[in-house]
Design a protein around this motif. Structure first.
Motif, PDB file in Angstrom:
ATOM      1  N   GLU A 360     -17.787 -11.283   2.327  1.00 45.65           N
ATOM      2  CA  GLU A 360     -18.734 -12.309   2.797  1.00 45.65           C
ATOM      3  C   GLU A 360     -19.539 -11.825   3.995  1.00 45.65           C
ATOM      4  OE1 GLU A 360     -16.178 -15.589   3.621  1.00 45.65           O
ATOM      5  OE2 GLU A 360     -15.851 -16.084   1.500  1.00 45.65           O
ATOM      6  N   LYS A 361     -18.910 -11.013   4.858  1.00 40.81           N
ATOM      7  CA  LYS A 361     -19.579 -10.526   6.060  1.00 40.81           C
ATOM      8  C   LYS A 361     -20.400  -9.261   5.806  1.00 40.81           C
ATOM      9  CE  LYS A 361     -16.328 -12.545   9.352  1.00 40.81           C
ATOM     10  NZ  LYS A 361     -17.333 -13.328  10.113  1.00 40.81           N
ATOM     11  N   GLY A 362     -20.407  -8.794   4.551  1.00 45.47           N
ATOM     12  CA  GLY A 362     -21.239  -7.657   4.194  1.00 45.47           C
ATOM     13  C   GLY A 362     -20.729  -6.313   4.674  1.00 45.47           C
ATOM     14  N   ILE A 363     -19.428  -6.194   4.909  1.00 42.45           N
ATOM     15  CA  ILE A 363     -18.876  -4.905   5.353  1.00 42.45           C
ATOM     16  C   ILE A 363     -19.020  -3.891   4.222  1.00 42.45           C
ATOM     17  CG2 ILE A 363     -16.733  -3.714   5.978  1.00 42.45           C
ATOM     18  CD1 ILE A 363     -16.026  -6.120   7.686  1.00 42.45           C
ATOM     19  N   ASP A 364     -19.467  -2.705   4.575  1.00 44.68           N
ATOM     20  CA  ASP A 364     -19.871  -1.687   3.600  1.00 44.68           C
ATOM     21  C   ASP A 364     -18.676  -0.786   3.238  1.00 44.68           C
ATOM     22  OD1 ASP A 364     -21.236   0.058   2.010  1.00 44.68           O
ATOM     23  OD2 ASP A 364     -22.400   0.984   3.625  1.00 44.68           O
ATOM     24  N   PHE A 365     -17.933  -1.179   2.209  1.00 45.62           N
ATOM     25  CA  PHE A 365     -16.841  -0.345   1.711  1.00 45.62           C
ATOM     26  C   PHE A 365     -16.915  -0.289   0.195  1.00 45.62           C
ATOM     27  CE2 PHE A 365     -15.063  -4.542   1.297  1.00 45.62           C
ATOM     28  CZ  PHE A 365     -14.082  -4.479   0.314  1.00 45.62           C
ATOM     29  N   ASP A 366     -16.229   0.691  -0.375  1.00 45.02           N
ATOM     30  CA  ASP A 366     -16.374   0.954  -1.810  1.00 45.02           C
ATOM     31  C   ASP A 366     -15.186   0.527  -2.657  1.00 45.02           C
ATOM     32  OD1 ASP A 366     -18.896   2.520  -1.581  1.00 45.02           O
ATOM     33  OD2 ASP A 366     -17.615   3.887  -0.443  1.00 45.02           O
ATOM     34  N   VAL A 367     -13.984   0.630  -2.102  1.00 47.66           N
ATOM     35  CA  VAL A 367     -12.760   0.512  -2.923  1.00 47.66           C
ATOM     36  C   VAL A 367     -11.764  -0.429  -2.267  1.00 47.66           C
ATOM     37  CG1 VAL A 367     -10.710   1.794  -3.724  1.00 47.66           C
ATOM     38  CG2 VAL A 367     -12.992   2.785  -4.007  1.00 47.66           C
ATOM     39  N   VAL A 368     -11.156  -1.269  -3.091  1.00 45.39           N
ATOM     40  CA  VAL A 368     -10.017  -2.090  -2.692  1.00 45.39           C
ATOM     41  C   VAL A 368      -8.752  -1.246  -2.842  1.00 45.39           C
ATOM     42  CG1 VAL A 368      -8.588  -4.056  -3.392  1.00 45.39           C
ATOM     43  CG2 VAL A 368     -11.081  -4.301  -3.271  1.00 45.39           C
ATOM     44  N   GLY A 369      -8.076  -0.984  -1.725  1.00 45.85           N
ATOM     45  CA  GLY A 369      -6.849  -0.188  -1.748  1.00 45.85           C
ATOM     46  C   GLY A 369      -5.630  -1.082  -1.619  1.00 45.85           C
ATOM     47  N   ILE A 370      -4.638  -0.882  -2.504  1.00 45.94           N
ATOM     48  CA  ILE A 370      -3.455  -1.743  -2.536  1.00 45.94           C
ATOM     49  C   ILE A 370      -2.195  -0.892  -2.456  1.00 45.94           C
ATOM     50  CG2 ILE A 370      -2.167  -3.473  -3.860  1.00 45.94           C
ATOM     51  CD1 ILE A 370      -4.779  -4.072  -5.373  1.00 45.94           C
ATOM     52  N   GLN A 371      -1.317  -1.234  -1.507  1.00 43.61           N
ATOM     53  CA  GLN A 371       0.014  -0.631  -1.453  1.00 43.61           C
ATOM     54  C   GLN A 371       0.979  -1.494  -2.267  1.00 43.61           C
ATOM     55  OE1 GLN A 371       1.264   0.033   2.634  1.00 43.61           O
ATOM     56  NE2 GLN A 371      -0.852   0.358   3.262  1.00 43.61           N
ATOM     57  N   LEU A 372       1.901  -0.852  -2.965  1.00 44.05           N
ATOM     58  CA  LEU A 372       2.805  -1.594  -3.843  1.00 44.05           C
ATOM     59  C   LEU A 372       4.209  -1.006  -3.755  1.00 44.05           C
ATOM     60  CD1 LEU A 372       2.161  -3.997  -5.837  1.00 44.05           C
ATOM     61  CD2 LEU A 372       2.511  -2.339  -7.651  1.00 44.05           C
ATOM     62  N   TYR A 373       4.857  -1.207  -2.626  1.00 46.64           N
ATOM     63  CA  TYR A 373       6.244  -0.773  -2.496  1.00 46.64           C
ATOM     64  C   TYR A 373       7.163  -1.818  -3.106  1.00 46.64           C
ATOM     65  CZ  TYR A 373       4.591   2.819   0.673  1.00 46.64           C
ATOM     66  OH  TYR A 373       3.943   3.908   1.217  1.00 46.64           O
ATOM     67  N   PHE A 374       8.077  -1.392  -3.929  1.00 50.70           N
ATOM     68  CA  PHE A 374       9.030  -2.143  -4.746  1.00 50.70           C
ATOM     69  C   PHE A 374       8.353  -2.867  -5.898  1.00 50.70           C
ATOM     70  CE2 PHE A 374      13.401  -2.778  -2.691  1.00 50.70           C
ATOM     71  CZ  PHE A 374      13.864  -1.738  -3.433  1.00 50.70           C
ATOM     72  N   PRO A 375       7.776  -4.020  -5.896  1.00 56.29           N
ATOM     73  CA  PRO A 375       7.558  -4.982  -4.837  1.00 56.29           C
ATOM     74  C   PRO A 375       8.424  -6.228  -4.983  1.00 56.29           C
ATOM     75  CG  PRO A 375       5.950  -5.300  -6.543  1.00 56.29           C
ATOM     76  CD  PRO A 375       6.942  -4.289  -7.057  1.00 56.29           C
ATOM     77  N   ALA A 376       9.619  -6.123  -5.582  1.00 53.30           N
ATOM     78  CA  ALA A 376      10.505  -7.278  -5.821  1.00 53.30           C
ATOM     79  C   ALA A 376       9.801  -8.348  -6.647  1.00 53.30           C
ATOM     80  CB  ALA A 376      11.035  -7.847  -4.512  1.00 53.30           C
ATOM     81  N   ARG A 377       8.980  -7.900  -7.561  1.00 56.13           N
ATOM     82  CA  ARG A 377       8.273  -8.779  -8.502  1.00 56.13           C
ATOM     83  C   ARG A 377       8.358  -8.147  -9.885  1.00 56.13           C
ATOM     84  NH1 ARG A 377       5.706 -13.753  -6.510  1.00 56.13           N
ATOM     85  NH2 ARG A 377       5.574 -13.452  -4.262  1.00 56.13           N
ATOM     86  N   ASP A 378       8.298  -8.989 -10.895  1.00 54.01           N
ATOM     87  CA  ASP A 378       8.238  -8.480 -12.264  1.00 54.01           C
ATOM     88  C   ASP A 378       6.831  -7.989 -12.566  1.00 54.01           C
ATOM     89  OD1 ASP A 378       6.688 -10.812 -13.745  1.00 54.01           O
ATOM     90  OD2 ASP A 378       8.134 -11.749 -12.405  1.00 54.01           O
ATOM     91  N   MET A 379       6.712  -7.214 -13.643  1.00 52.13           N
ATOM     92  CA  MET A 379       5.420  -6.616 -13.992  1.00 52.13           C
ATOM     93  C   MET A 379       4.367  -7.661 -14.363  1.00 52.13           C
ATOM     94  SD  MET A 379       5.521  -3.341 -13.615  1.00 52.13           S
ATOM     95  CE  MET A 379       6.755  -2.051 -13.386  1.00 52.13           C
ATOM     96  N   VAL A 380       4.801  -8.811 -14.866  1.00 52.74           N
ATOM     97  CA  VAL A 380       3.839  -9.851 -15.233  1.00 52.74           C
ATOM     98  C   VAL A 380       3.171 -10.412 -13.980  1.00 52.74           C
ATOM     99  CG1 VAL A 380       3.579 -12.116 -16.331  1.00 52.74           C
ATOM    100  CG2 VAL A 380       5.121 -10.412 -17.318  1.00 52.74           C
ATOM    101  N   ALA A 381       3.976 -10.660 -12.939  1.00 52.60           N
ATOM    102  CA  ALA A 381       3.409 -11.147 -11.681  1.00 52.60           C
ATOM    103  C   ALA A 381       2.494 -10.090 -11.070  1.00 52.60           C
ATOM    104  CB  ALA A 381       4.527 -11.512 -10.711  1.00 52.60           C
ATOM    105  N   VAL A 382       2.904  -8.818 -11.125  1.00 51.30           N
ATOM    106  CA  VAL A 382       2.068  -7.740 -10.592  1.00 51.30           C
ATOM    107  C   VAL A 382       0.740  -7.688 -11.339  1.00 51.30           C
ATOM    108  CG1 VAL A 382       1.861  -5.228 -10.355  1.00 51.30           C
ATOM    109  CG2 VAL A 382       4.012  -6.359  -9.751  1.00 51.30           C
ATOM    110  N   ASN A 383       0.796  -7.754 -12.653  1.00 45.21           N
ATOM    111  CA  ASN A 383      -0.433  -7.710 -13.453  1.00 45.21           C
ATOM    112  C   ASN A 383      -1.339  -8.895 -13.138  1.00 45.21           C
ATOM    113  OD1 ASN A 383      -1.898  -6.394 -15.767  1.00 45.21           O
ATOM    114  ND2 ASN A 383      -1.627  -8.427 -16.653  1.00 45.21           N
ATOM    115  N   ARG A 384      -0.744 -10.071 -12.971  1.00 43.91           N
ATOM    116  CA  ARG A 384      -1.530 -11.262 -12.636  1.00 43.91           C
ATOM    117  C   ARG A 384      -2.164 -11.111 -11.247  1.00 43.91           C
ATOM    118  NH1 ARG A 384      -2.242 -16.728 -14.042  1.00 43.91           N
ATOM    119  NH2 ARG A 384      -1.287 -16.379 -16.073  1.00 43.91           N
TER     120      ARG A 384
END
Length: 508
Positions: A360-384
Motif C-alpha cells: 500500500e505504501k509503494g515500497i519497491d521490492f520484487d519478491v515475497v520471502g517466507i521462512q518455514l521452520y517445522f512449522p507444526a502445521r499439516d501440508m493442507v494448512a501450509v498450502n492454504r
C-alpha cells in the motif's frame, strides 16, 4: 465487533484436553490474520474465546493419534464461521468441526485425480471412525482417530494433486538452494553441495560485515561469491538488515534510529555496488515485522527502514532482485501477543499485515520471502497459507526452512526442550510420527513437490547444509560430512521437479 465463542476440545477419553492445549486456541480471519487471544478455560473445560474478525477460523494445538502434536484448523468448508453460527450460545465442537474441515479439503483435492490407496484408505478410515464415534463406540478415541485420518487423507490428496500438476508442467527453472555458511574449500561438503543446489545464500550479517564502526569486511563474502561463480551456482546475499540482537555488533546499539538508517543506506550502497552484476538476489530486509526488533524501533520506523533498504538496492543495482523476508508466516505470536526481541505493541504486526502495508505504501521490492521452520502445521494448512501470500501478486521464495532429522549418530534433537516462545519453540511439533531421517525426508519431498507445483514459487532454500544447524539435526550432512537420507531423496526428487523421469530409473 467482539463476540464470545464457547469451544469444547475433547480428548481420547471424551474429557477436556489438557489445559496447556486448551490455552493454545485462537481465532483468525480467513487469511490467517490472528486475533489477539483472549480466552478463559472454564471449570468444565470449555474455552470461552473473545473473537474480533467478522468471519473466523479456529486454530488449536492437538495431540493427534498416530500423527503428533500440531496446530489443527477448523474453517467450515472454507466459508469460515460468522456471528450467526454462534448465536444460540451453543458449545462449538472443535474436533467435529476440524474433521469436517479436513474431509472437505480431501474431497476438494481429490477432484481430477485418482487417489492412491494410501490417500483413499485414510479418507475411508476417517469416515468409519466418525460412524463408530456416532454409535458411541469409544467415542472420544474414535473422534480423534477420525481427525488424524482426515488430516492424513487431505495431506495425501494435496500432495497427489501437486504430483499431477508437476507431471503436466515440470519446473526446470526452479532454484534449489541452501546457505553456504560452512563452506571451507573443495571438500566433500562442497561436492555434495554442488550435486543438490544451484542457489546459495551468502552471509552479510552486520556483526560479520561491520564488526567495527567505519570498517566493512568483505573477505569471506568475496571467497564465497568466487566459489559460487566458479561452480555455476547463483549467489544470494542475506541479509542487508536484520533486527536480531545476536546478528548485530555491540557498537550499533549505541546509535539512534537516524544514525542506523543512514548506516543501512551507506552499507547497502557499498555492498550492492561491490557485487553489482555478481549477486543478483538480496534479502534487502529480514523479519521487519514485530518479531525481532532489537533496536526498539516503532512500527513506522520499521516500515520506513524497509523502504530505505529496498530503494537503496534498487538505486545501486537496478537489475537486482529485492526480497523482503519474513519468519513465522502463520503469525501465532500475534495471537499470543509476544515477540522475540523488542517492544510488544498493542497490536503486533503479522508478516501478512506487513506485506499488505508495504505494498500500500509503494515500497519497491520484487519478491515475497517466507521462512518455514517445522512449522507444526499439516501440508493442507501450509498450502492454504501459501494462497494468502500468493495473493500479494509477487513471486515467492521460500527463503529458509528446516525440520529435524531426529536423534541419530549421537546428536540430540532438543526441540522439545526449547523456550516455547522462541522461533523454534513456537513451531515445534510432530509430523506423522517421531522425527527421524525417514520422516524428515518424507516432509521435504512432500513440501518441495507441493511448492514446486505452484508457479509463483521461484526458489526453495533449505537453511543448513551441514551440522550444527540453526535447527539441530535439520541439515543435509552430519558434521563429519556424511549425508542424511534427505540428501539422497532431494537428489532423486530433482529429476521429477525438472521433468526428467528417465533419470529416476535404477542404474541410469
Amino acid at each position: 465487533m467482539s463476540r464470545l465463542v464457547k469451544v469444547k476440545m475433547t480428548d481420547t477419553n471424551d474429557q477436556p484436553m489438557p489445559e496447556y492445549i486448551l490455552n493454545t486456541l485462537y481465532a483468525s480471519d480467513m487469511y490467517f490474520e490472528p486475533d489477539i487471544r483472549k480466552s478463559t478455560v472454564m471449570s468444565d473445560g470449555t474455552v470461552e474465546l473473545q473473537v474480533e474478525s467478522p468471519t473466523i477460523m479456529l486454530h488449536g494445538r492437538v495431540n493427534l493419534p498416530l500423527y503428533g502434536n500440531i496446530w489443527v484448523m477448523a474453517h467450515n468448508h472454507g466459508e469460515g464461521y460468522k456471528s450467526s453460527d454462534f448465536a444460540d450460545g451453543r458449545n462449538f465442537d472443535f474436533v467435529a468441526e476440524a474433521i469436517g474441515t479436513y474431509l472437505w479439503e480431501a474431497e476438494n483435492f481429490s477432484k481430477g485425480i485418482i487417489p492412491t490407496p494410501y490417500a483413499r484408505g485414510h479418507f475411508d478410515a476417517a469416515k468409519e471412525y466418525c460412524s463408530l464415534a456416532g454409535e458411541d463406540v469409544d467415542a472420544g478415541y474414535c473422534r480423534l482417530k477420525a481427525l488424524s485420518h482426515a488430516v492424513l487423507a487431505a495431506e495425501a490428496m494435496c500432495y497427489e494433486t501437486a504430483l499431477a500438476k508437476l507431471a503436466e508442467k515440470p519446473r526446470p527453472e526452479l532454484m534449489l538452494g541452501c546457505n553456504i555458511f560452512k563452506h571451507a574449500g573443495n571438500d566433500r561438503h562442497g561436492e555434495y553441495f554442488k550435486e543438490l543446489f544451484n542457489f546459495a545464500t551468502i552471509p552479510f550479517y552486520s556483526y560479520q560485515l561491520a564488526p567495527e564502526e567505519g570498517r566493512l569486511d568483505f573477505e569471506r563474502r568475496d571467497e564465497l561469491v568466487d566459489w559460487c561463480e566458479a561452480n555455476g551456482i547463483t549467489p544470494k546475499g542475506h541479509p542487508l538488515w536484520f533486527g536480531h540482537k545476536e546478528t548485530n555488533p555491540a557498537w550499533m546499539f549505541t546509535k539512534s534510529y537516524e544514525e542506523l538508517s543512514e548506516f543501512a543506506r551507506d552499507t547497502i550502497k557499498k555492498t550492492a555496488g561491490r557485487y553489482k552484476g555478481r549477486i543478483k538476489v538480496w534479502d534487502s530486509m529480514n523479519e521487519p515485522h514485530d518479531w525481532a526488533n532489537c533496536f526498539n524501533f516503532t512500527q513506522e520506523q520499521l516500515m520506513e527502514l524497509t523502504r530505505i533498504c529496498c530503494e537503496t538496492v534498487r538505486e545501486t543495482d537496478p537489475g537486482a532482485t529485492s526480497v523482503i523476508n519474513v519468519c513465522l508466516p502463520f503469525a501465532e505470536y500475534v495471537a499470543g501477543k509476544f515477540v522475540c526481541y523488542g517492544p510488544v505493541f498493542d497490536q503486533p504486526v503479522s508478516p501478512m499485515k506487513f506485506f499488505r502495508r508495504a505494498i500500500e505504501k509503494g515500497i519497491d521490492f520484487d519478491v515475497v520471502g517466507i521462512q518455514l521452520y517445522f512449522p507444526a502445521r499439516d501440508m493442507v494448512a501450509v498450502n492454504r497459507l501459501l494462497d494468502v501470500y500468493a495473493g500479494f501478486g509477487k513471486p515467492i521464495h521460500i527463503t529458509e526452512m528446516g525440520v529435524p532429522g531426529g536423534n541419530t549418530r549421537g546428536q540430540t534433537d532438543d526441540i522439545s526442550t526449547v523456550d516455547p516462545q522462541s522461533q523454534i519453540g513456537l513451531t515445534k511439533g510432530g509430523w506423522h510420527s517421531a522425527w527421524n531421517e525417514h520422516v524428515q525426508a518424507d516432509w521435504m519431498e512432500q513440501f518441495y513437490t507441493i511448492a514446486a507445483a505452484r508457479p509463483e514459487i521461484k526458489a526453495l532454500t533449505w537453511w543448513d547444509s551441514m551440522d550444527p544447524g540453526f535447527m539441530k539435526t535439520s541439515p543435509f550432512l552430519f558434521e563429519d560430512q556424511v549425508p542424511r537420507e534427505m540428501y539422497f531423496r532431494l537428489k532423486s526428487l530433482k529429476h521429477r521437479l525438472r521433468g526428467r523421469p528417465d533419470n529416476l530409473k535404477i542404474g541410469h
